[in-house]
Write an enzyme that holds these catalytic residues in place. Structure first.
Site, PDB file in Angstrom:
ATOM      1  N   GLY A  87       0.738  -1.416  -0.144  1.00 46.88           N
ATOM      2  CA  GLY A  87       0.034  -0.114  -0.214  1.00 46.88           C
ATOM      3  C   GLY A  87       1.022   1.298   0.002  1.00 46.88           C
TER       4      GLY A  87
ATOM      5  N   ARG B  45      13.284  10.267  -2.871  1.00 42.68           N
ATOM      6  CA  ARG B  45      14.089  11.449  -3.271  1.00 42.68           C
ATOM      7  C   ARG B  45      15.431  11.391  -2.222  1.00 42.68           C
ATOM      8  NH1 ARG B  45      14.195  16.209   0.016  1.00 42.68           N
ATOM      9  NH2 ARG B  45      14.776  18.103  -1.066  1.00 42.68           N
TER      10      ARG B  45
ATOM     11  N   ARG C  35       1.016  -4.951  -5.484  1.00 45.31           N
ATOM     12  CA  ARG C  35       1.084  -6.193  -4.822  1.00 45.31           C
ATOM     13  C   ARG C  35       1.379  -7.291  -5.729  1.00 45.31           C
ATOM     14  NH1 ARG C  35      -0.766  -4.184   0.465  1.00 45.31           N
ATOM     15  NH2 ARG C  35      -2.249  -2.905   0.349  1.00 45.31           N
TER      16      ARG C  35
ATOM     17  N   ASP D 106       5.078  -4.701   6.239  1.00 41.03           N
ATOM     18  CA  ASP D 106       5.569  -6.137   6.540  1.00 41.03           C
ATOM     19  C   ASP D 106       5.681  -6.975   5.459  1.00 41.03           C
ATOM     20  OD1 ASP D 106       5.846  -7.806   8.802  1.00 41.03           O
ATOM     21  OD2 ASP D 106       3.976  -8.814   7.967  1.00 41.03           O
ATOM     22  N   GLY D 107       4.655  -7.003   4.653  1.00 39.30           N
ATOM     23  CA  GLY D 107       4.929  -8.140   3.432  1.00 39.30           C
ATOM     24  C   GLY D 107       6.045  -7.546   2.688  1.00 39.30           C
TER      25      GLY D 107
ATOM     26  N   THR E 238       4.386   2.379   5.285  1.00 37.41           N
ATOM     27  CA  THR E 238       2.827   1.922   5.406  1.00 37.41           C
ATOM     28  C   THR E 238       2.247   2.932   6.448  1.00 37.41           C
ATOM     29  OG1 THR E 238       1.342   0.227   6.104  1.00 37.41           O
ATOM     30  CG2 THR E 238       3.781   0.199   7.142  1.00 37.41           C
TER      31      THR E 238
ATOM     32  N   ASP F 129       0.010   1.820   8.305  1.00 38.59           N
ATOM     33  CA  ASP F 129      -0.618   1.019   9.364  1.00 38.59           C
ATOM     34  C   ASP F 129      -0.040   1.070  10.714  1.00 38.59           C
ATOM     35  OD1 ASP F 129      -2.552   0.286   7.455  1.00 38.59           O
ATOM     36  OD2 ASP F 129      -1.860  -1.917   7.214  1.00 38.59           O
TER      37      ASP F 129
ATOM     38  N   ASP G 292       2.230  -1.069  11.705  1.00 39.60           N
ATOM     39  CA  ASP G 292       2.310  -2.409  12.377  1.00 39.60           C
ATOM     40  C   ASP G 292       3.469  -2.985  12.222  1.00 39.60           C
ATOM     41  OD1 ASP G 292       2.661  -2.307   9.430  1.00 39.60           O
ATOM     42  OD2 ASP G 292       0.875  -3.954   8.923  1.00 39.60           O
TER      43      ASP G 292
ATOM     44  N   ARG H 174      -6.152  -3.721   9.378  1.00 38.27           N
ATOM     45  CA  ARG H 174      -6.579  -5.053   9.290  1.00 38.27           C
ATOM     46  C   ARG H 174      -6.024  -5.825  10.299  1.00 38.27           C
ATOM     47  NH1 ARG H 174      -5.570  -6.325   2.850  1.00 38.27           N
ATOM     48  NH2 ARG H 174      -3.742  -5.313   3.680  1.00 38.27           N
TER      49      ARG H 174
ATOM     50  N   GLU I 272     -10.760  -1.433  10.471  1.00 29.88           N
ATOM     51  CA  GLU I 272     -11.193  -2.486   9.537  1.00 29.88           C
ATOM     52  C   GLU I 272     -11.023  -3.738   9.951  1.00 29.88           C
ATOM     53  OE1 GLU I 272      -9.629  -2.273   5.635  1.00 29.88           O
ATOM     54  OE2 GLU I 272      -7.684  -1.875   6.465  1.00 29.88           O
TER      55      GLU I 272
ATOM     56  N   ARG J 110      -5.135   7.268   2.779  1.00 24.85           N
ATOM     57  CA  ARG J 110      -3.792   6.805   2.023  1.00 24.85           C
ATOM     58  C   ARG J 110      -2.983   7.849   1.374  1.00 24.85           C
ATOM     59  NH1 ARG J 110      -4.041   0.936   0.718  1.00 24.85           N
ATOM     60  NH2 ARG J 110      -3.322   1.589  -1.350  1.00 24.85           N
TER      61      ARG J 110
END
Ligand code: ADP
Ligand code: F6P
Length: 320
Positions: free
Chosen positions: A11, A21, A72, A103-104, A125, A127, A129, A171, A222, A253
């Site tokens: 994301g 930059r 993705r 993370d991914g 991200t 998130d 997370d 999530r 969510e 976002r």
């Protein structure tokens, strides 16, 4: 180390451009050739790789999104996809790779590192997370966007004496709800890490309304196990108050990154280039106690994120 690559993945997050930059400009300043890889791991597999100059990153510091685009990539999750990605890096002579993502994406970077690439992971991200860093690039901007929405919704919620349930992203991690909940004066939050008692929340709404509270803002991340509509229906039925749902979705976002995200993106990117220039092993870079840190990539990804219970408890105390 002569040639390095940079990609954004997963994301998008405000502040990714600031990081790109800084990779490009610090890299050139350090005497490196810098290559921009488009569309994350998808573009890497397809060889969408271009040399970048100092002026190619002009006028992007204040922009959301990512000039490199993001994706993705299901193909990259396969061994064959990762081998293609490695071959592409070797074809272009890229010896060090900066991965900006969540993370991914950083796990993808770890896989490339296991295959021999030097990888620097930057936490990009909204998130927040990732366990190894206090903050991720984009989180502060996303929370600011949510706060702006809360302020507006609070006006109309007060005027009509309604309850407003606001759905935010997250999530697996409730940090956007947690931080915007405290800073925005929410009465309650519903986050994936904690099972909240909807009956208690409804009681609180009724008691505070009887005590003169006109607005009532409830935030749901969510990933919470009850859907937003289920929460709205339960509150409406149990409190007898009109209850509205607002889903903020992708609004969170976009937008110009805050000072915090521009500085975080820029400083972590500068550190990544410094480490690549030193021929360091693969690292995950972040910020802890306001200091830029670089941890072993594998170890950093195993670090579990702790929920800030102090913030959660304060929301409880202040939202009566
Ligand atoms: P984020 O980086 O924001 O968490 P994703 O989880 O979608 O977003 O990951 C972005 C991309 O990183 C995926 O599309 C995939 O190509 C790669 N990726 C995700 N998870 C893994 C994993 N466990 N191992 C290797 N690569 C992964
Ligand atoms: O990881 C960032 C994030 O915005 C999550 O908060 C959200 O669940 C997800 O991405 C949405 O992903 P997509 O852009 O694929 O719909």
């Amino acid at each position: 180390m002569r040639k390095i690559g940079v990609l954004t993945s997963g994301g998008d997050a405000p502040g990714m451009n600031a990081a790109v930059r800084a990779v490009v400009r610090c890299g050139i300043d350090a005497g490196l050739e810098v290559y921009g890889i488009s569309r994350g791991y998808e573009g890497l597999i397809d060889g969408e790789i271009n040399r970048m100059g100092y002026r190619d990153v002009s006028d992007i510091l204040h922009r959301g999104g990512t000039i490199l685009k993001t994706a993705r990539s299901e193909r990259f999750k396969t061994e064959a996809g990762q081998r293609k990605a490695m071959t592409m890096l070797e074809t272009f002579g890229i010896e060090g790779l900066v991965v900006i993502g969540g993370d991914g994406s950083l796990k993808g970077g770890r896989d490339l590192s296991r295959m021999g690439m030097k990888v620097m992971g930057l936490p990009g991200t909204i998130d927040n997370d990732l366990g190894y860093t206090d903050f991720t690039i984009g989180f502060d901007t996303a929370v600011s966007t949510v706060l702006d929405a809360i302020s507006k919704l609070r006006d109309t919620s007060s005027a009509h004496e309604r309850t407003t349930v606001i759905e935010v992203m997250g999530r697996n991690c409730g940090d956007i709800a947690l931080f915007s909940g405290l800073a925005g004066g929410a009465q309650a939050i519903f986050i994936p890490e904690i099972d909240s008692d909807i009956n208690e929340v409804c009681k609180k709404i009724v008691i505070s309304a009887n005590d003169g509270r006109r607005h009532s803002i409830v935030i749901r991340a969510e990933g919470y196990h009850m859907t937003s509509q289920e929460i709205v229906d339960a509150i409406a039925t149990k409190t007898g108050r009109e209850t509205k749902l607002v889903v903020l979705s992708y609004l969170q976002r976009g937008g110009s990154p805050t000072m915090h995200d521009r500085i975080l993106g820029t400083r972590t990117a500068a550190k990544a280039v410094e480490l690549l220039k030193e021929d360091s092993t693969s690292k995950a870079i972040g910020i802890v106690d306001n200091t830029i840190v670089a941890y072993d990539l594998e170890e950093a990804l195993n670090q579990k994120r702790e929920l800030n219970m102090d913030i959660h408890n304060l929301i409880e105390t202040l939202g009566k």
